[in-house]
Each structure stands twice: as C-alpha cells, then as structure tokens.
Design an enzyme around this catalytic site. Structure first.
Site, PDB file in Angstrom:
ATOM      1  N   CYS A 168      -4.514  -1.646  -1.944  1.00  0.00           N
ATOM      2  CA  CYS A 168      -4.725  -0.214  -2.157  1.00  0.00           C
ATOM      3  C   CYS A 168      -5.666  -0.068  -3.339  1.00  0.00           C
ATOM      4  CB  CYS A 168      -3.385   0.451  -2.464  1.00  0.00           C
ATOM      5  SG  CYS A 168      -3.519   2.180  -2.942  1.00  0.00           S
ATOM      6  N   ASN A 169      -6.849   0.474  -3.082  1.00  0.00           N
ATOM      7  CA  ASN A 169      -7.823   0.652  -4.162  1.00  0.00           C
ATOM      8  C   ASN A 169      -7.313   1.627  -5.217  1.00  0.00           C
ATOM      9  OD1 ASN A 169     -10.738  -0.459  -3.008  1.00  0.00           O
ATOM     10  ND2 ASN A 169      -9.373   0.215  -1.398  1.00  0.00           N
ATOM     11  N   THR A 170      -6.661   2.693  -4.738  1.00  0.00           N
ATOM     12  CA  THR A 170      -6.185   3.746  -5.645  1.00  0.00           C
ATOM     13  C   THR A 170      -5.179   3.183  -6.643  1.00  0.00           C
ATOM     14  OG1 THR A 170      -6.394   5.205  -3.735  1.00  0.00           O
ATOM     15  CG2 THR A 170      -5.268   6.095  -5.660  1.00  0.00           C
ATOM     16  N   TYR A 176      -1.334   8.364  -2.382  1.00  0.00           N
ATOM     17  CA  TYR A 176      -1.567   7.909  -3.753  1.00  0.00           C
ATOM     18  C   TYR A 176      -2.827   8.555  -4.343  1.00  0.00           C
ATOM     19  CZ  TYR A 176       1.984   4.201  -4.294  1.00  0.00           C
ATOM     20  OH  TYR A 176       3.146   3.490  -4.469  1.00  0.00           O
ATOM     21  N   GLY A 177      -3.735   8.915  -3.474  1.00  0.00           N
ATOM     22  CA  GLY A 177      -4.995   9.515  -3.950  1.00  0.00           C
ATOM     23  C   GLY A 177      -4.812  10.867  -4.602  1.00  0.00           C
ATOM     24  N   GLU A 213      -3.868   7.271   9.270  1.00  0.00           N
ATOM     25  CA  GLU A 213      -2.413   7.258   9.526  1.00  0.00           C
ATOM     26  C   GLU A 213      -2.134   7.766  10.943  1.00  0.00           C
ATOM     27  OE1 GLU A 213       0.401   6.502   7.554  1.00  0.00           O
ATOM     28  OE2 GLU A 213      -0.819   5.714   5.928  1.00  0.00           O
ATOM     29  N   CYS A 236     -11.255   2.528   0.455  1.00  0.00           N
ATOM     30  CA  CYS A 236      -9.833   2.811   0.676  1.00  0.00           C
ATOM     31  C   CYS A 236      -9.448   1.945   1.856  1.00  0.00           C
ATOM     32  CB  CYS A 236      -9.636   4.285   1.007  1.00  0.00           C
ATOM     33  SG  CYS A 236      -7.984   4.655   1.643  1.00  0.00           S
ATOM     34  N   THR A 237      -8.327   1.253   1.727  1.00  0.00           N
ATOM     35  CA  THR A 237      -7.979   0.270   2.756  1.00  0.00           C
ATOM     36  C   THR A 237      -7.618   0.914   4.100  1.00  0.00           C
ATOM     37  OG1 THR A 237      -5.728   0.240   1.856  1.00  0.00           O
ATOM     38  CG2 THR A 237      -7.251  -1.483   1.115  1.00  0.00           C
ATOM     39  N   HIS A 238      -7.395   2.217   4.101  1.00  0.00           N
ATOM     40  CA  HIS A 238      -7.162   2.903   5.377  1.00  0.00           C
ATOM     41  C   HIS A 238      -8.438   2.935   6.245  1.00  0.00           C
ATOM     42  CE1 HIS A 238      -3.423   4.389   3.601  1.00  0.00           C
ATOM     43  NE2 HIS A 238      -3.097   4.912   4.771  1.00  0.00           N
ATOM     44  N   ASP A 290       0.867  -1.198   0.000  1.00  0.00           N
ATOM     45  CA  ASP A 290       0.000   0.000   0.000  1.00  0.00           C
ATOM     46  C   ASP A 290       0.898   1.241   0.000  1.00  0.00           C
ATOM     47  OD1 ASP A 290      -2.331   1.597   0.124  1.00  0.00           O
ATOM     48  OD2 ASP A 290      -2.416   1.531   2.301  1.00  0.00           O
ATOM     49  N   SER A 291       0.257   2.399  -0.053  1.00  0.00           N
ATOM     50  CA  SER A 291       0.994   3.668   0.045  1.00  0.00           C
ATOM     51  C   SER A 291       1.337   3.999   1.494  1.00  0.00           C
ATOM     52  CB  SER A 291       0.116   4.793  -0.493  1.00  0.00           C
ATOM     53  OG  SER A 291      -1.078   4.845   0.278  1.00  0.00           O
TER      54      SER A 291
HETATM   55  N1  DGL Z   1      -4.976   2.930   1.061  1.00  0.00           N
HETATM   56  C1  DGL Z   1      -5.084   3.444  -0.244  1.00  0.00           C
HETATM   57  C2  DGL Z   1      -6.358   2.991  -0.947  1.00  0.00           C
HETATM   58  O1  DGL Z   1      -6.917   1.971  -0.635  1.00  0.00           O
HETATM   59  C3  DGL Z   1      -4.785   4.870  -0.594  1.00  0.00           C
HETATM   60  C4  DGL Z   1      -4.333   5.898   0.342  1.00  0.00           C
HETATM   61  C5  DGL Z   1      -3.611   7.064  -0.328  1.00  0.00           C
HETATM   62  O2  DGL Z   1      -4.247   8.012  -0.810  1.00  0.00           O
HETATM   63  O3  DGL Z   1      -2.393   6.979  -0.381  1.00  0.00           O
HETATM   64  O4  DGL Z   1      -6.802   3.616  -1.866  1.00  0.00           O
END
Ligand code: DGL
Length: 271
Positions: free
Chosen positions: A77-79, A45-46, A154, A185-187, A13-14
C-alpha cells in the site's frame, strides 16, 4: 517448532489492492505460504488521518506477525508505506518491504511528462514529493489523486463492471500531458487494461509490483529457504466483514485463497 519449512509472507493493504502485489510475488515465489491482511474497517487509507493509519497498521501487522510466525512483511500500500515503514521496522525483527510510487523508472522512460495516479493522501505526502525532487530527472510530474479509482478496483474484484466513461473523465487531466504514468496505488494494476484504454492506449503504465517481488525473493533467499515444490497455504484476513463478501470470495478463490476471515487479536484496535 513449526510444522512447515515454508517461509510465510504477509501482504498487507487497506483493501484488495495488495493482491496485485501478491500476484507478482507469487509468480516469482509460488511455493511460499501466503497470508493477506486488509484493513477494510479503516478503508480508504487515502482519506485517513495519518496518526490513525500509523497506529492501525502497526497494531494489526505486529499482531498477525506474532500469531502466525511470519517471515517477511510486505506493506502493499503506497499510502501506508509513505509514512509507516520507520515505526514498523523499528518494532519488528523480520524484514519489512514497502511499496512506493515508481517515479524513477517512469521518469527514465518518459520523454514528455510523468503522471502519478495515486490516492489523495499519497499525492500530498512529503515522501512522494521527495521522490519527485530526487528522481523525476527534471521531467514535469502531473499529480492525480482519486479515491473513486480505488473504489472502482474494489468493485471490479466483486465482479462489477468498470464504466469506461467514468474512468476517462477521472483520468482526463493527464491527457496530452504525459507519455508515462505511475500506478502509485496498488489497486490500480488490477485495472491496468482499462486505465490503458481510457488513456487511448498512448500512455505507458508503470507499477512497483515486479520490483517488490524481486526484493522479497532476494531477502528470503538470503535466509536460505528450503523450497518444496508444492503450493503453500493462502489465507486472507480482514479487519471487518467485507461488503459483497460472496462475490469477493469468488474472485479470491481464483487466486487460490480460502474465504475471507475476520481477524481478531486480544487488545488490538481496542476490541
Ligand atoms: N492500495 C492503497 C495504496 O496503494 C490505498 C487504497 C486506499 O485508499 O485505501 O495506496
């Protein structure tokens, strides 16, 4: 020959979001070796340029797969998954599992409308719009893209508290419009309780973690694993020194990880 017969799972992931997916996989497959890699140097990453994202993920993941003889990659990471899977699958000879927003199960459950809570990039991706077109069952889908929500997760993993007022304000566009929301988003599963409360406990939250874990299990078991009933190693790598590293390591230790190491590989990301 490798020393251990355990399969190695790489979760990427990011930032710390992929740990929500790691937890689901680990629940189902506790005896694997786990590697976790996060590209915090390019976080979030978004908000990252697509070409840069594709290039970084390919370079980092391919190098780590080679260095550690990884058996399966999970892009948690979805993004990233919404744009990077084709090139990654082409360049790697091992299975690559990606996490994408769970629009289908959410839509099957919803009677009023579906919320998609994700990063600013994920809500604009063509892949996401195709998922909605193909699987939303005609239900209205409200899109909510927020980097601040990602930052809050985070912060939570560094022991900081989440402001419920701020969370309620960010999520307010979904109020009274949806009865089911996708944590795209996995966060976000890392603060599922808080999101649930901020939506007055009235919205069912869906994420992809469990489904990903089942997919990983199916793919690994196809490879005939010899499973020893001992927890495997858990190593975590970052592309740069993380902020509030000590606080983060406290939380990572609770998940069984060694302290974060910065990952270096000759030629990767022009270092
Ligand atoms: N955890 C990431 C996701 O699922 C992205 C977070 C980011 O923006 O870096 O999209």
């Amino acid at each position: 020959m490798r020393a251990s017969s355990k399969k190695k799972v790489l979760v990427f992931d990011s930032g710390v979001g992929g740990l929500s997916v790691f937890q689901e996989i680990h629940r189902l497959l506790p005896y694997m070796d786990y590697l976790y890699l996060f590209d915090n140097e390019a976080y979030p990453y978004g908000e990252l340029d697509q070409d840069v994202l594709i290039s970084r993920v390919n370079q980092l993941v391919s190098a780590l797969v080679e260095d550690h003889q990884v058996d399966i990659v999970v892009i948690a990471c979805n993004t990233a998954s919404t744009i990077v899977l084709p090139s990654l699958r082409e360049s790697l000879s091992i299975p690559v599992v990606g996490v994408v927003p769970a629009i289908k199960p959410a839509s099957l459950l919803a009677s009023q409308g579906v919320g998609l809570i994700a990063t600013p990039a994920t809500v604009t991706r063509q892949y996401t719009h195709e998922l909605i077109r193909d699987f939303a069952q005609g239900k209205p889908v409200e899109l909510l893209g927020s980097t601040r929500l990602v930052d809050m997760a985070e912060e939570k993993l560094r022991g900081q508290s989440i402001s419920m007022n701020e969370l309620k304000t960010i999520l307010s566009p979904l109020r009274d419009k949806v009865d089911v929301a996708v944590l795209g988003c996995t966060h976000f599963p890392l603060m599922k309780e808080e999101i649930h409360q901020a939506l007055d406990g009235e919205v069912t939250l869906i994420d992809s973690g469990e489904a990903i874990a089942r997919r990983v299990k199916a793919l690994l078991f196809n490879q005939e694993i010899e499973e020893s009933k001992e927890e495997g190693a858990k190593k975590i790598y970052a592309s740069a020194p993380p902020w509030e590293e000590d606080a983060l390591n406290v939380c990572l230790a609770k998940l069984g990880f060694n302290p974060v190491q910065v990952y270096r590989h000759p030629g990767v990301l022009d270092r």
